[in-house]
Motif scaffolding. Structure first.
Motif, short mmCIF file in Angstrom:
data_model
loop_
_atom_site.label_atom_id
_atom_site.label_comp_id
_atom_site.label_asym_id
_atom_site.label_seq_id
_atom_site.Cartn_x
_atom_site.Cartn_y
_atom_site.Cartn_z
N UNK B 136 0.83 -1.21 0.00
CA UNK B 136 0.00 0.00 0.00
C UNK B 136 0.87 1.26 0.00
N UNK B 137 1.92 1.25 0.82
CA UNK B 137 2.83 2.40 0.87
C UNK B 137 3.39 2.68 -0.51
N UNK B 138 3.86 1.63 -1.17
CA UNK B 138 4.50 1.80 -2.47
C UNK B 138 3.51 2.38 -3.46
N UNK B 139 2.28 1.86 -3.46
CA UNK B 139 1.26 2.36 -4.40
C UNK B 139 0.95 3.84 -4.14
N UNK B 140 0.76 4.18 -2.86
CA UNK B 140 0.41 5.56 -2.55
C UNK B 140 1.59 6.49 -2.85
N UNK B 141 2.79 6.04 -2.48
CA UNK B 141 3.97 6.88 -2.68
C UNK B 141 4.16 7.18 -4.16
N UNK B 142 3.88 6.20 -4.99
CA UNK B 142 4.09 6.37 -6.43
C UNK B 142 3.11 7.33 -7.04
N UNK B 143 1.84 7.22 -6.64
CA UNK B 143 0.82 8.00 -7.31
C UNK B 143 0.51 9.30 -6.57
N UNK B 144 0.96 9.40 -5.32
CA UNK B 144 0.71 10.58 -4.49
C UNK B 144 -0.75 10.99 -4.52
N UNK B 145 -1.61 10.01 -4.46
CA UNK B 145 -3.02 10.28 -4.66
C UNK B 145 -3.74 10.68 -3.39
N UNK B 146 -5.04 10.79 -3.49
CA UNK B 146 -5.87 11.14 -2.35
C UNK B 146 -6.51 9.91 -1.74
N UNK B 147 -7.72 10.12 -1.20
CA UNK B 147 -8.41 9.06 -0.49
C UNK B 147 -8.66 7.85 -1.40
N UNK B 148 -9.01 8.12 -2.66
CA UNK B 148 -9.33 7.02 -3.58
C UNK B 148 -8.12 6.10 -3.77
N UNK B 149 -6.94 6.69 -3.95
CA UNK B 149 -5.74 5.86 -4.13
C UNK B 149 -5.46 5.05 -2.87
N UNK B 150 -5.66 5.66 -1.70
CA UNK B 150 -5.45 4.94 -0.45
C UNK B 150 -6.40 3.73 -0.38
N UNK B 151 -7.66 3.96 -0.80
CA UNK B 151 -8.63 2.86 -0.77
C UNK B 151 -8.19 1.73 -1.71
N UNK B 152 -7.79 2.09 -2.91
CA UNK B 152 -7.35 1.07 -3.87
C UNK B 152 -6.12 0.35 -3.33
N UNK B 153 -5.18 1.12 -2.80
CA UNK B 153 -3.92 0.54 -2.33
C UNK B 153 -4.14 -0.43 -1.17
N UNK B 154 -5.14 -0.16 -0.34
CA UNK B 154 -5.40 -1.07 0.78
C UNK B 154 -6.24 -2.26 0.31
N UNK B 155 -7.10 -2.03 -0.70
CA UNK B 155 -7.96 -3.11 -1.19
C UNK B 155 -7.13 -4.24 -1.81
N UNK B 156 -6.15 -3.87 -2.63
CA UNK B 156 -5.41 -4.90 -3.38
C UNK B 156 -4.85 -6.01 -2.48
N UNK B 157 -4.11 -5.67 -1.40
CA UNK B 157 -3.62 -6.78 -0.59
C UNK B 157 -4.70 -7.53 0.19
N UNK B 158 -5.91 -6.96 0.32
CA UNK B 158 -6.97 -7.67 1.07
C UNK B 158 -7.71 -8.69 0.20
N UNK B 159 -7.67 -8.48 -1.13
CA UNK B 159 -8.46 -9.33 -2.02
C UNK B 159 -8.13 -10.83 -1.89
N UNK B 160 -6.84 -11.23 -1.82
CA UNK B 160 -6.56 -12.67 -1.78
C UNK B 160 -7.24 -13.41 -0.64
N UNK B 161 -7.38 -12.73 0.52
CA UNK B 161 -8.06 -13.39 1.65
C UNK B 161 -9.47 -13.78 1.28
N UNK B 162 -10.18 -12.87 0.57
CA UNK B 162 -11.56 -13.14 0.19
C UNK B 162 -11.58 -14.24 -0.87
N UNK B 163 -10.67 -14.16 -1.83
CA UNK B 163 -10.63 -15.16 -2.90
C UNK B 163 -10.47 -16.56 -2.31
N UNK B 164 -9.53 -16.70 -1.37
CA UNK B 164 -9.28 -18.01 -0.77
C UNK B 164 -10.52 -18.54 -0.07
N UNK B 165 -11.17 -17.64 0.67
CA UNK B 165 -12.37 -18.03 1.41
C UNK B 165 -13.47 -18.49 0.46
#
Lengths: 313, 288
Positions: B136-165
């Motif tokens: 998430x840090x790397x994604x946000x640092x690269x794009x220097x975005x706002x709330x939306x980028x933070x949401x996307x950056x945190x969502x990506x690493x959470x997705x695999x947990x849901x997929x596995x379940x």
């Protein structure tokens, strides 16, 4: 079983391959020119062109990827944009504090959590169990940096028992080293303790319901050996698995803990690199931490396949 | 918290009181969470300007005028704490929804179409190996975005947990007789997936969503704390603590109040999650 082990070891290669693809794409697919990102805010067009040239950013993406992978395979993680020092050297320089913190935290967490989990399962439904499980929910909920600052305020500023911040290499003596690490390791380990304690309790409850536990009890086996030898040994597989998976928690926590306690480890290196947008360092640290996670979980799988005769593949 | 409370009730009660007695964790968590949500929603009515700088009032201790004291720039810690709830709750909720939707689609595909399974699961294994905060840090640092980028950056690493379940649920459901019956009656793959398999994922997904929400709030606060979160002019609990940490000794309240709020919100969500898990997913409840 040998065939399984070989397959398990080989399975880490595609996983690390995927990690490498993600880390590579991070820089190359996110909007914006990587050269401009690396060059920073005050770069001239000439700077940017020079960086493009140096990194070969005008080549097709797959060529860049292969070149990068080839360098990685030789242990070359790239060079810091600011200090021009190889990233692998920077990481090695910062290894001792991070390793000390992580190992102390794991040791503390595993010992405390297994003890707490076993006691909670033994007294299931009683007050002790409620207290342990309540603490576990709490441990999941309080962020590392909040615990860290509360501990600093209480134990360092108010009570003056422990140093506020910083790190002493173990070469300067065991006690100064430990004194500086007690608070960071505790703060870092809190969520880990919660995770392991919960799974220990659950796994123990399952085993304690087995017939052979009742038989052992009927035979007159005392409680401590019953819990530890008969039950815990057989409840170990899920616990050890979670200890492995939980390393991810620990790695994320290291970055924050080192910032709170001003420990000059790999986490600090990363945060400094983020503030300076030193991209090769960020990439290198992500790769190394991911490799650590994959290897720890490989070792966990292999160890309990070898140790537990019930697991056969 | 996984302990099911024994039924001591002799006379059946009705409505909320009865529900609250049987599900103390859910109700405690939900009430706390509702309170925080209302505070976030009505922040402008409750608190003053979180950005107003009054140097003359710097580092004031909590008092009747400054409930939570003031920080090193003389900003009202109470107002900032109240407004900080907004970012945390928006990020938590958005990440939970986004991760569940994405993970559900990918997980259904992986579980049902065996050809896709190997590829998808390898990608998920790789994604899970990357520490969430670092990604998430790397994604946000690269794009220097706002709330939306933070949401996307945190969502990506959470997705695999849901997929596995979801995948695990689908794999179990596939073996059930009613699914085999549906296959035998030549229902289309999509229809089987949506009508017979999807409903099995609902209960575990609701539980998982609460945990993802809690985890997202923790990661957002960590990102803000490390200076790689939403823009610093938006008050968040993480960046409040980061900017006040040098004043910990002089003004502990500047760290204490955002810290307690953060812990309380995450605790509330975890309590709701644990309670829901015990009710909805007894299999998981026994395992945890």
């Amino acid at each position: 079983m040998t065939a399984y082990l070989i397959r398990r070891v080989l399975a880490t290669i595609p996983t690390m391959g995927i990690v490498a693809v993600f880390v590579f794409l991070l820089l190359h697919v996110t909007p914006g020119d990587p050269a401009a990102i690396i060059a920073g805010d005050n770069a001239t067009p000439q700077n940017i062109a020079a960086i493009r040239e140096r990194l070969g950013l005008d080549d097709p993406l797959w060529q860049q990827f292969l070149r990068w992978i080839f360098q990685l395979a030789q242990g070359d993680l790239g060079v810091s944009m600011f200090s021009n020092v190889p990233v692998s050297t920077l990481i090695m320089q910062r290894l001792e504090p991070t390793l000390s913190l992580a190992l102390l935290s794991i040791t503390l967490a595993v010992v405390l959590a297994i003890a707490a989990g076993v006691l909670a399962a033994w007294k299931a439904g009683r007050t002790l169990d409620r207290v342990v499980m309540g603490f576990a929910v709490f441990g999941f909920s309080v962020p590392v940096f909040v615990v860290g600052y509360l501990m600093i305020y209480l134990f360092a500023i108010e009570l003056r028992w422990l140093p506020v911040q910083g790190y002493r290499p173990i070469a300067e003596g065991f006690w100064p080293w430990l004194r500086h690490l007690i608070m960071p390791a505790t703060a870092l380990g809190l969520a880990y303790v919660a995770l392991i304690a919960r799974i220990t309790r659950a796994s123990m409850l399952e085993v304690l319901a087995e017939d052979y536990v009742r038989t052992a009890r009927a035979k007159g086996v005392a409680t401590p050996p019953l819990l530890l030898k008969h039950a815990l040994k057989n409840a170990a597989v899920p616990i050890v698995t979670v200890i492995g998976i939980g390393v991810a928690l620990l790695i994320s926590g290291v970055v924050i803990t080192e910032t709170v306690f001003n420990i000059p480890g790999i986490g600090r290196l990363t945060v400094d690199a983020i503030n300076k947008r030193d991209y090769p360092i960020i990439q290198g640290v992500i790769l190394v931490f991911s490799l650590v996670y994959v290897l720890v979980n490989l070792i966990v799988d292999v160890v309990y396949t070898l140790v537990d005769p019930r697991i056969r593949y | 918290m996984a302990v099911a409370l024994p039924e001591t009730e002799a006379r059946p009660k009705r409505g909320f009181a009865r529900f609250a007695r049987r599900n103390p964790t859910i109700v405690t968590g939900a009430v706390l969470l509702l309170f925080m949500a209302l505070v976030a929603l009505f922040a402008p009515l409750i608190a003053g300007d979180p950005l107003a700088i009054t140097p003359i009032n710097r580092l004031q201790a909590p008092s009747s005028e400054w409930w939570f004291g003031t920080d090193h720039l003389g900003r009202d810690v109470f107002a900032r704490t109240v407004y900080g709830a907004r970012v945390s709750l928006i990020v938590g909720l958005s990440v939970a929804i986004a991760a569940v939707v994405l993970g559900l689609v990918i997980g259904l595909l992986a579980g049902y179409y065996r050809g896709l399974d190997a590829v998808i699961m390898r990608v998920m294994d790789g994604l899970m190996a990357i520490p969430a905060i670092l990604l998430a840090i790397a994604l946000v640092a690269l794009t220097r975005g706002g709330v939306l980028v933070v949401i996307i950056a945190i969502t990506i690493p959470e997705v695999p947990r849901v997929v596995r379940l979801v995948r695990a649920v689908v794999l179990t459901a596939r073996e059930q007789a009613y699914v085999e019956a549906a296959v035998a009656t030549a229902s289309s793959g999509l229809k089987i997936l949506l009508r017979h398999i999807l409903p099995n994922t609902v209960a575990p997904l609701i539980v998982q969503a609460t945990y993802i929400c809690a985890s997202a709030i923790l990661i957002e606060s960590a990102l803000s704390f490390l200076g790689a979160g939403v823009p610093p002019e938006i008050p968040t609990w993480g960046n409040m603590i980061a900017s006040s940490r040098l004043f910990l000794q002089m003004a502990p309240w500047t760290v204490l109040f955002p810290g307690i709020s953060l812990a309380l919100v995450v605790l509330a969500i975890n309590l709701v999650g644990d309670g829901l898990r015990d009710r909805l997913d007894p299999r998981l409840a026994r395992r945890m």
